[in-house]
Design an enzyme around this catalytic site. Structure first.
Site: not given
Ligand code: SF4
Length: 338
Positions: A22, A35, A114, A132, A193
């Site tokens: 999609w 969706e 949404y 969401d 992160c």
């Molecule tokens: Fe998510 Fe980590 Fe990115 Fe923050 S830094 S938006 S907690 S992945």
């Protein structure tokens, strides 16, 4: 190099987005179908359904003109069948141009804020936010929003924030990028992160506790339900009954079954039990179902079940592949095959 976090996110999305069917179209109808299918269902599960659905119903007109039973057949196994019925009903209401604003889209059955935001932004580039589970997670971590997203105050805050963060252009890509980050990087547990494109801008990461956001949900309380089903076989064919035209799973086909034990099954469906078959487990909302199917036969005298005279079909296992039936019935049939 991009500086603003929204630009970083967009840049990342263009490099790393998953290639999903999609995402190769700007047809609002196809985006709408995707969706709706993606509600409560994973991307991997949706892909084959989406492709079959679009092949059979390539346009709104084709869908509007198709019989509901064909729509349900193609939906069979995806669950939450009211989604399919609403999609079909809404297609019947569409004449002329496809609606391109959130307000006009929300008039259609099955389209909430949404879905309307997703269609308006992705297909038409409109300035429409979306919220969401993935977006909530990313926004709550980026901006340290601790309100419960399930509460009405929390909902208001997340919708407001999702609107505030919209960039001036590339609205569809931006909304999809937020969802994609939540789906692939900013996961509920152990968010990645280290590879996140907006980690420098993320306040929860700076605090060192991203998993505390969003506010942990209350645990769902599950109810265990015992069910029994009759696999009535005659000359290689199995008996299926049509559910009533109102209520849950209306108009779909299923094995004769009851909530309760084998005695309840026999009483309700007037069957003779030959032997039990392997038990199947299935969850629907907060109900954990344990279903024991029994190989059964019908009495020699005229069959009159406690449930009246529902419409019947006798089908071979291979014919059931085309049947509009629920995931739970499919699980039972899978065991019979194998
Ligand atoms: Fe998510 Fe980590 Fe990115 Fe923050 S830094 S938006 S907690 S992945």
């Amino acid at each position: 190099m991009p500086q603003d976090w929204t630009e970083k996110l967009l840049h990342w999305y263009r490099q790393h987005k998953r290639d999903l069917p999609w995402r190769r179209t700007s047809d609002p109808y196809a985006i709408w179908v995707s969706e709706i299918m993606l509600q409560q269902t994973t991307v991997e599960a949706v892909i084959p359904y989406y492709e079959r659905f679009l092949k059979r119903f390539p346009t709104v007109k084709a869908l509007a003109e198709g019989p509901e039973e064909d729509v349900l057949k193609l939906w069979s196994g995806l669950g939450y069948y009211s989604r399919a019925r609403n999609l079909h009903k809404a297609a019947g209401m569409l004449t002329g141009d496809f609606p391109d604003t959130v307000e006009a889209l929300m008039v259609l059955p099955g389209i909430g804020r949404y879905t309307a935001g997703a269609i308006a932004s992705i297909a038409f580039g409109k300035r429409a936010p979306i919220v969401d589970g993935n977006v909530i997670r990313v926004l709550s971590r980026l901006f340290l929003i601790s309100e419960d997203p399930k509460s009405s105050a929390g909902q208001k805050i997340f919708w407001k924030k999702a609107e505030e963060v919209l960039p001036h252009k590339h609205l569809g890509d931006f909304n999809q990028a937020l969802m994609e980050l939540g789906a692939t990087v900013c996961s509920p547990e152990n968010p990645a992160c280290l590879i996140c494109p907006v980690s420098e801008d993320c306040r929860a990461r700076h605090e060192g506790r991203p998993e505390d956001y969003p506010t942990p949900k209350k645990k769902t309380e599950y109810r265990d339900v015992l069910m029994s089903a009759a696999v009535v076989e005659e000359r290689g064919r199995i008996l299926f009954l049509k559910r009533p035209a109102t209520g849950l799973l209306k108009g779909m086909w299923e094995l004769p079954m009851v909530e309760g034990d084998v005695a309840t099954l026999v009483k309700r469906w007037d069957v003779s039990v030959l032997k039990p078959l392997p038990t199947v487990r299935h969850s629907v909302l907060n109900r954990r179902l344990k279903i024991t199917p029994f190989l059964c036969s019908l009495p020699k005298r005229p069959w009159k079940s406690d449930a009246g005279e529902p419409e019947r079909r006798w089908l071979t296992i291979s014919e059931t592949a085309e049947l509009a039936t629920s995931s739970m019935n499919r699980k039972i049939l899978k065991h019979l095959k194998g």
